[in-house]
Design an enzyme around this catalytic site. Sequence first.
Site, PDB file in Angstrom:
ATOM      1  N   LYS A   1       0.834  -1.208   0.000  1.00 36.01           N
ATOM      2  CA  LYS A   1       0.000   0.000   0.000  1.00 36.01           C
ATOM      3  C   LYS A   1       0.867   1.257   0.000  1.00 36.01           C
ATOM      4  O   LYS A   1       0.675   2.158  -0.808  1.00 36.01           O
ATOM      5  CB  LYS A   1      -0.903  -0.006   1.229  1.00 36.01           C
ATOM      6  CG  LYS A   1      -1.517   1.351   1.560  1.00 36.01           C
ATOM      7  CD  LYS A   1      -2.164   1.344   2.933  1.00 36.01           C
ATOM      8  CE  LYS A   1      -2.610   2.706   3.381  1.00 36.01           C
ATOM      9  NZ  LYS A   1      -1.539   3.530   3.947  1.00 36.01           N
ATOM     10  N   ASN A   2       1.811   1.328   0.946  1.00 38.62           N
ATOM     11  CA  ASN A   2       2.546   2.582   1.113  1.00 38.62           C
ATOM     12  C   ASN A   2       3.500   2.868  -0.044  1.00 38.62           C
ATOM     13  O   ASN A   2       3.902   4.015  -0.235  1.00 38.62           O
ATOM     14  CB  ASN A   2       3.281   2.601   2.455  1.00 38.62           C
ATOM     15  CG  ASN A   2       2.313   2.795   3.615  1.00 38.62           C
ATOM     16  OD1 ASN A   2       1.143   3.142   3.398  1.00 38.62           O
ATOM     17  ND2 ASN A   2       2.771   2.548   4.828  1.00 38.62           N
TER      18      ASN A   2
ATOM     19  N   ASP B   1       3.375   0.480  12.423  1.00 38.17           N
ATOM     20  CA  ASP B   1       2.171  -0.045  11.772  1.00 38.17           C
ATOM     21  C   ASP B   1       1.901  -1.515  12.122  1.00 38.17           C
ATOM     22  O   ASP B   1       0.874  -2.064  11.714  1.00 38.17           O
ATOM     23  CB  ASP B   1       2.265   0.129  10.246  1.00 38.17           C
ATOM     24  CG  ASP B   1       2.061   1.584   9.836  1.00 38.17           C
ATOM     25  OD1 ASP B   1       1.806   2.427  10.707  1.00 38.17           O
ATOM     26  OD2 ASP B   1       2.175   1.881   8.623  1.00 38.17           O
TER      27      ASP B   1
ATOM     28  N   ARG C   1      -0.172  15.036  13.091  1.00 35.32           N
ATOM     29  CA  ARG C   1       0.577  14.560  11.922  1.00 35.32           C
ATOM     30  C   ARG C   1       1.028  15.755  11.092  1.00 35.32           C
ATOM     31  O   ARG C   1       0.501  16.025  10.008  1.00 35.32           O
ATOM     32  CB  ARG C   1      -0.278  13.591  11.090  1.00 35.32           C
ATOM     33  CG  ARG C   1      -0.696  12.362  11.880  1.00 35.32           C
ATOM     34  CD  ARG C   1      -1.384  11.314  11.060  1.00 35.32           C
ATOM     35  NE  ARG C   1      -0.457  10.538  10.253  1.00 35.32           N
ATOM     36  CZ  ARG C   1      -0.798   9.449   9.563  1.00 35.32           C
ATOM     37  NH1 ARG C   1      -2.021   9.012   9.571  1.00 35.32           N
ATOM     38  NH2 ARG C   1       0.095   8.793   8.852  1.00 35.32           N
TER      39      ARG C   1
ATOM     40  N   ARG D   1      -9.047   0.259   3.483  1.00 42.18           N
ATOM     41  CA  ARG D   1      -8.105   1.246   2.949  1.00 42.18           C
ATOM     42  C   ARG D   1      -6.765   0.594   2.602  1.00 42.18           C
ATOM     43  O   ARG D   1      -6.076   1.046   1.687  1.00 42.18           O
ATOM     44  CB  ARG D   1      -7.847   2.360   3.975  1.00 42.18           C
ATOM     45  CG  ARG D   1      -9.002   3.320   4.158  1.00 42.18           C
ATOM     46  CD  ARG D   1      -8.567   4.490   5.017  1.00 42.18           C
ATOM     47  NE  ARG D   1      -7.215   4.860   4.644  1.00 42.18           N
ATOM     48  CZ  ARG D   1      -6.283   5.302   5.483  1.00 42.18           C
ATOM     49  NH1 ARG D   1      -6.557   5.470   6.740  1.00 42.18           N
ATOM     50  NH2 ARG D   1      -5.076   5.593   5.051  1.00 42.18           N
TER      51      ARG D   1
ATOM     52  N   CYS E   1      -5.508   8.328   8.916  1.00 42.72           N
ATOM     53  CA  CYS E   1      -5.806   7.769  10.228  1.00 42.72           C
ATOM     54  C   CYS E   1      -5.500   8.768  11.325  1.00 42.72           C
ATOM     55  O   CYS E   1      -4.522   9.509  11.253  1.00 42.72           O
ATOM     56  CB  CYS E   1      -4.967   6.513  10.457  1.00 42.72           C
ATOM     57  SG  CYS E   1      -5.504   5.131   9.470  1.00 42.72           S
TER      58      CYS E   1
HETATM   59  C1  UD1 Z   1       3.990   6.814   6.962  1.00 43.52           C
HETATM   60  C2  UD1 Z   1       3.019   5.693   6.736  1.00 43.52           C
HETATM   61  C3  UD1 Z   1       2.328   5.337   8.044  1.00 43.52           C
HETATM   62  C4  UD1 Z   1       3.368   5.010   9.113  1.00 43.52           C
HETATM   63  C5  UD1 Z   1       4.400   6.109   9.212  1.00 43.52           C
HETATM   64  C6  UD1 Z   1       5.560   5.755  10.137  1.00 43.52           C
HETATM   65  C7  UD1 Z   1       2.351   6.108   4.452  1.00 43.52           C
HETATM   66  C8  UD1 Z   1       1.294   6.559   3.518  1.00 43.52           C
HETATM   67  N1  UD1 Z   1       2.045   6.141   5.755  1.00 43.52           N
HETATM   68  O1  UD1 Z   1       3.227   7.922   7.433  1.00 43.52           O
HETATM   69  O2  UD1 Z   1       1.499   4.209   7.822  1.00 43.52           O
HETATM   70  O3  UD1 Z   1       2.741   4.844  10.363  1.00 43.52           O
HETATM   71  O4  UD1 Z   1       4.952   6.403   7.925  1.00 43.52           O
HETATM   72  O5  UD1 Z   1       6.189   4.596   9.707  1.00 43.52           O
HETATM   73  O6  UD1 Z   1       3.428   5.694   4.038  1.00 43.52           O
HETATM   74  N2  UD1 Z   1       6.657  14.282  11.365  1.00 43.52           N
HETATM   75  C9  UD1 Z   1       6.900  15.613  11.658  1.00 43.52           C
HETATM   76  N3  UD1 Z   1       6.941  16.499  10.615  1.00 43.52           N
HETATM   77  C10 UD1 Z   1       6.769  16.113   9.315  1.00 43.52           C
HETATM   78  C11 UD1 Z   1       6.530  14.763   9.040  1.00 43.52           C
HETATM   79  C12 UD1 Z   1       6.483  13.860  10.078  1.00 43.52           C
HETATM   80  O7  UD1 Z   1       7.076  15.981  12.811  1.00 43.52           O
HETATM   81  O8  UD1 Z   1       6.827  16.977   8.431  1.00 43.52           O
HETATM   82  C13 UD1 Z   1       6.628  13.298  12.469  1.00 43.52           C
HETATM   83  C14 UD1 Z   1       5.256  12.645  12.617  1.00 43.52           C
HETATM   84  O9  UD1 Z   1       4.413  13.418  13.446  1.00 43.52           O
HETATM   85  C15 UD1 Z   1       5.627  11.310  13.233  1.00 43.52           C
HETATM   86  C16 UD1 Z   1       6.990  10.983  12.609  1.00 43.52           C
HETATM   87  O10 UD1 Z   1       7.490  12.230  12.126  1.00 43.52           O
HETATM   88  O11 UD1 Z   1       5.797  11.449  14.617  1.00 43.52           O
HETATM   89  C17 UD1 Z   1       6.940   9.980  11.460  1.00 43.52           C
HETATM   90  O12 UD1 Z   1       6.011  10.439  10.497  1.00 43.52           O
HETATM   91  P1  UD1 Z   1       6.147  10.019   8.955  1.00 43.52           P
HETATM   92  O13 UD1 Z   1       7.248   9.012   8.816  1.00 43.52           O
HETATM   93  O14 UD1 Z   1       6.211  11.244   8.151  1.00 43.52           O
HETATM   94  O15 UD1 Z   1       4.762   9.297   8.715  1.00 43.52           O
HETATM   95  P2  UD1 Z   1       3.856   9.377   7.440  1.00 43.52           P
HETATM   96  O16 UD1 Z   1       4.688   9.544   6.214  1.00 43.52           O
HETATM   97  O17 UD1 Z   1       2.722  10.303   7.674  1.00 43.52           O
END
Ligand code: UD1
Length: 419
Positions: free
Chosen positions: A22-23, A306, A122, A398, A117
């Site tokens: 998915k990701n 996850d 986020r 999803r 989610c």
């Molecule tokens: C992706 C995955 C999600 C998974 C997560 C962590 C997808 C579509 N989703 O989510 O299923 O749980 O990785 O493995 O691939 N953060 C910041 N600032 C930013 C971006 C992130 O502070 O600009 C923080 C977030 O709040 C979180 C951490 O970094 O605490 C990791 O987030 P991130 O790796 O970006 O997760 P997603 O890409 O949203």
Amino acid sequence: MEKFIIHGNTRLVGEVEISGAKNAAVAILPATLLIDGITTLENVPNISDVKIICKILSSLGASVTWTNEHTVVVDSRSLNCTHAPLEMTSKFRASYYLLGALLGRCGDVEVGLPGGCNLGARPIDQHIKGFELLGAKVDCEQGRISANAKKLTGSTIYFDVVSVGATINLILASVLAEGTTVLNNVAKEPHIVDVANFLNTVGADIRGAGTDIIKINGVSKLTGNHTYSIVPDQIETGTFMIAALASGGDILIKNCIYEHMDSLSAKILEMGGKIENFGDSIRVSSSGKIHPTNIKTLPYPGFPTDLQPQMGVALSIANGTSIINESIWDSRFQYTNELIKMGAKITAQGKTAVFEGVDHLIGAPLYATDLRAGAALLVAGIIADGVSELYNIHFIDRGYEHIEEKFRKLGTKIERVNE
Ligand code: UD1
């Protein structure tokens, strides 16, 4: 609205085929917008997040055709719009990849602020910082985010946090930028490597994906007429591995990558499960006697957040006390309230949960609060005594393809019915 009726007390035995990731798919589909041509993607998971992305790509003018259940052909030559429909993009998290892809291809983009989610805050500040360092002007207002640039120029970007989304988004935005971009402190998840492999297949020059530093030498064009097969889903693989452990079962998990599962495999062995590696399949078996353990979620190659809720189900019936420390998301223990309804003894506070193992779970009405929590509760219903009704299963759809059929083949009695 649909729900699952799950008849519990099942020992899962048999074979299951893992779908494409998915990701990876939700990033590679937007990445096709960078290509001035036709791309064929194989092993695409047929899940609702992917279907929404395909609709968004169509609404932007790309031609999107499913040639079979798992193959999508995208022709991005007809791309004629850079403003994605807000009502669709704000529904799910991965819509943020449209930012990098459309900014990279057209120098202009607008999307709804990403939904997805509810796992706590986020933010996307690291994405925005990166786009700005490439020369874009970024605005966030009234639930939408827009970015534009006359020209994107390679830059050195240091991420303050390890972010999957920011890493992929900056790869997308910089493949066609002028000069070299260096991304420091990047995420290393298997789907990041898959996105880079895909883009390199169509003519990008990305080096170092899977390590802490990624270097992207901008190219003038990405070319069409390529076929790419999406990597197997690491999280779906892990979900079935944990389901085998928790049910005292024996499952041969096919079309998966053993090396992506190292952190989970180590835990399953500690917890008393058995694992055999057959190259592109993994067999997980268990006597059902689960030893307690402690888990801390971390970016890859650490234990994946996850898979944390699914592991919480196994720990709730372990023979002793276990602790999970969730270091990625603020609010990822909502599923424990549902497990408590089933007789689990869990104390969750902030980012830590203590699981005092009980002998067995008991069926109950259960409410999925997000995608992975939904998968975890499904496993909980399968191993519990009695019948469980699982609501909000659109969350599960999803990210998991035909999940009830896959579990049915392993011996579960499960029905999908209208509420
Ligand atoms: C992706 C995955 C999600 C998974 C997560 C962590 C997808 C579509 N989703 O989510 O299923 O749980 O990785 O493995 O691939 N953060 C910041 N600032 C930013 C971006 C992130 O502070 O600009 C923080 C977030 O709040 C979180 C951490 O970094 O605490 C990791 O987030 P991130 O790796 O970006 O997760 P997603 O890409 O949203």
